[in-house]
Design a protein around this motif. Structure first.
Motif, PDB file in Angstrom:
ATOM      1  N   GLN A   7       0.808  -1.212   0.000  1.00  0.00           N
ATOM      2  CA  GLN A   7       0.000   0.000   0.000  1.00  0.00           C
ATOM      3  C   GLN A   7       0.845   1.268   0.000  1.00  0.00           C
ATOM      4  OE1 GLN A   7      -2.996  -0.049   3.068  1.00  0.00           O
ATOM      5  NE2 GLN A   7      -3.836  -1.983   2.380  1.00  0.00           N
ATOM      6  N   SER A   9       3.361   3.877  -1.967  1.00  0.00           N
ATOM      7  CA  SER A   9       3.676   4.280  -3.333  1.00  0.00           C
ATOM      8  C   SER A   9       5.190   4.216  -3.542  1.00  0.00           C
ATOM      9  CB  SER A   9       3.150   5.692  -3.601  1.00  0.00           C
ATOM     10  OG  SER A   9       3.761   6.624  -2.733  1.00  0.00           O
ATOM     11  N   GLU A  12       7.928   5.987  -1.262  1.00  0.00           N
ATOM     12  CA  GLU A  12       7.334   6.311   0.042  1.00  0.00           C
ATOM     13  C   GLU A  12       7.942   5.407   1.106  1.00  0.00           C
ATOM     14  OE1 GLU A  12       2.878   7.013   1.902  1.00  0.00           O
ATOM     15  OE2 GLU A  12       3.121   5.659   0.203  1.00  0.00           O
TER      16      GLU A  12
END
Length: 164
Positions: A7, A9, A12
């Motif tokens: 989850q 990106s 990130e």
């Protein structure tokens, strides 16, 4: 039980993963202890034979019910409620059977504030209020451990995002 890697990106990174402080479970612990005392009383005064011999079984069933409803379920809810601060957003996830979540991009955060009561100060936690420029408004995260450091880190990340 924070934010899964799939989850995130590209680019990130997870900065902080948090659960509510264990203080949040104090009520559940006290109720379970009271149920244990109640069970001990029922087992001590209940007859071993005769018409009221079923009281022991009823005591065990009541104890198990109280522990499940007021102990196990709140502990599972606590474990499955997580707050994740990443390099791009604040993600909240809650729920046992039905999951829900909210993601606030750091560039939408307007204000980060915290509150601490006397018990919060003693155990080292507090309530974090994150105001975002959205329809939902302020997100309230209760019983966050080390709320000062979390608030400071979140403010630093918001400032870094704003400088880009």
């Amino acid at each position: 039980m924070g934010l899964p890697a799939d989850q995130l990106s590209p680019g990130e990174t997870v900065i902080l993963e948090m659960h509510e402080h264990w203080k949040h479970l104090l009520g559940a612990i006290l109720i379970c202890l009271a149920a244990l005392v109640g069970l001990a009383v029922v087992l001590a005064i209940g007859p071993d034979d005769g018409f009221f011999a079923w009281l022991d079984t009823l005591g065990w069933v009541a104890f198990a019910g109280v522990v499940l409803v007021f102990g196990v379920w709140p502990a599972l809810a606590w474990w499955n409620r997580s707050y994740t601060l990443t390099s791009e957003r604040l993600a909240t996830r809650t729920g046992i059977l039905r999951r829900s979540g909210r993601d606030i991009p750091l560039n939408r955060i307007n204000d980060v504030a915290f509150d601490q009561g006397i018990l919060d100060r003693i155990v080292g936690c507090g309530t974090l209020r994150v105001s975002a420029a959205s329809e939902e408004g302020t997100v309230v995260l209760k019983d966050i451990p080390q709320v000062h450091q979390v608030s400071l880190r979140m403010n630093e990340l918001v400032r870094q995002i704003g400088d880009r």
